[in-house]
Design a protein around this motif. Structure first.
Motif, PDB file in Angstrom:
ATOM      1  N   VAL A  98       0.868  -1.177   0.000  1.00  0.00           N
ATOM      2  CA  VAL A  98       0.000   0.000   0.000  1.00  0.00           C
ATOM      3  C   VAL A  98       0.905   1.226   0.000  1.00  0.00           C
ATOM      4  N   PRO A 101      -0.092   7.456   1.606  1.00  0.00           N
ATOM      5  CA  PRO A 101      -0.624   8.641   0.929  1.00  0.00           C
ATOM      6  C   PRO A 101       0.219   9.886   1.199  1.00  0.00           C
ATOM      7  N   VAL A 151       2.653  -1.701   5.956  1.00  0.00           N
ATOM      8  CA  VAL A 151       2.893  -1.389   4.541  1.00  0.00           C
ATOM      9  C   VAL A 151       3.943  -2.346   3.974  1.00  0.00           C
ATOM     10  N   PRO A 157      -4.269  -5.319   3.401  1.00  0.00           N
ATOM     11  CA  PRO A 157      -4.371  -3.925   2.935  1.00  0.00           C
ATOM     12  C   PRO A 157      -5.441  -3.107   3.658  1.00  0.00           C
ATOM     13  N   GLU A 158      -6.573  -3.720   4.031  1.00  0.00           N
ATOM     14  CA  GLU A 158      -7.627  -2.966   4.726  1.00  0.00           C
ATOM     15  C   GLU A 158      -7.159  -2.538   6.108  1.00  0.00           C
ATOM     16  N   THR A 160      -4.070  -2.168   6.989  1.00  0.00           N
ATOM     17  CA  THR A 160      -3.005  -1.184   6.761  1.00  0.00           C
ATOM     18  C   THR A 160      -3.588   0.208   6.585  1.00  0.00           C
ATOM     19  N   GLU A 161      -4.646   0.306   5.794  1.00  0.00           N
ATOM     20  CA  GLU A 161      -5.261   1.618   5.552  1.00  0.00           C
ATOM     21  C   GLU A 161      -5.861   2.199   6.834  1.00  0.00           C
ATOM     22  N   ILE A 164      -2.962   3.472   8.937  1.00  0.00           N
ATOM     23  CA  ILE A 164      -2.445   4.745   8.416  1.00  0.00           C
ATOM     24  C   ILE A 164      -3.325   5.895   8.899  1.00  0.00           C
ATOM     25  N   ILE A 165      -4.638   5.703   8.876  1.00  0.00           N
ATOM     26  CA  ILE A 165      -5.558   6.748   9.346  1.00  0.00           C
ATOM     27  C   ILE A 165      -5.367   6.989  10.844  1.00  0.00           C
TER      28      ILE A 165
END
Length: 194
Positions: A98, A101, A151, A157-158, A160-161, A164-165
């Protein structure tokens, strides 16, 4: 040099190996022949560096090895490790990972610039300032390290996101906490400029 400080120096020395392994993995993947050995080397270097962060703190407290040099090097090592990882993972596409961002990179950089310039200003203006870590800063470091680890390991991936948030929210919160603490020190100094 104390054992705790040597562990911190070891963490600093691992940073180029971590980033180099990550860049070599990205290069091999972009050439169509991903060499997972580089990816695993990056994961191992980063994991050891993260564990050494906890270990040097434990050694310093448990064996009373707190030192002025260690107090300077430890947060610098954390910053260098995390900024190196976050910049690399934000700007270089690592296949199967991922991509961090850009808003996350900007938020982390803005917080660190705010902290460094704030501390510098307070040292110039107030002279003697006691800088003590806050739980929000420690939580932010932990969550940023966890986000980078996830990452590097592309299995969830879910999750991980979400991490990150959470790391981004904690980064913003700790920036606000340190800003408020700095303004309080400034206000107290102006009220009592002795």
């Amino acid at each position: 040099m104390t054992l705790a400080t040597r562990i911190t120096v070891g963490r600093i020395l691992m940073i180029p190996f971590f980033i180099g392994s990550l860049l070599y993995y990205a290069k091999s993947a972009q050439a169509g022949e991903p060499n997972s050995l580089y990816r695993w080397a990056a994961i191992v270097f980063f994991t050891i560096a993260c564990v050494s962060d906890a270990l040097d703190g434990y050694v310093a407290r448990h064996w009373n090895q707190r030192s002025h040099l260690g107090a300077i090097l430890d947060p610098l090592a954390d910053k260098a490790l995390l900024l190196g990882a976050i910049i690399t993972l934000s700007l270089i596409d690592i296949p199967g990972a991922v991509l961090l961002p850009i808003w996350f990179l900007v938020l982390v950089l803005a917080r660190d610039i705010l902290l460094i310039s704030g501390v510098g200003f307070l040292h110039l203006y107030v002279k003697e300032v006691q800088i003590s870590p806050h739980w929000s800063g420690k939580l932010t470091t932990f969550l940023q390290m966890a986000a980078v680890c996830l990452v590097l390991l592309p299995w969830l991936p879910e999750v991980t996101e979400v991490m990150i948030i959470l790391a981004g929210a904690s980064t913003a919160l700790s920036a606000l906490v340190y800003l408020m603490r700095g303004l309080k020190v400034l206000s107290e100094h102006e009220s009592n400029p002795s």
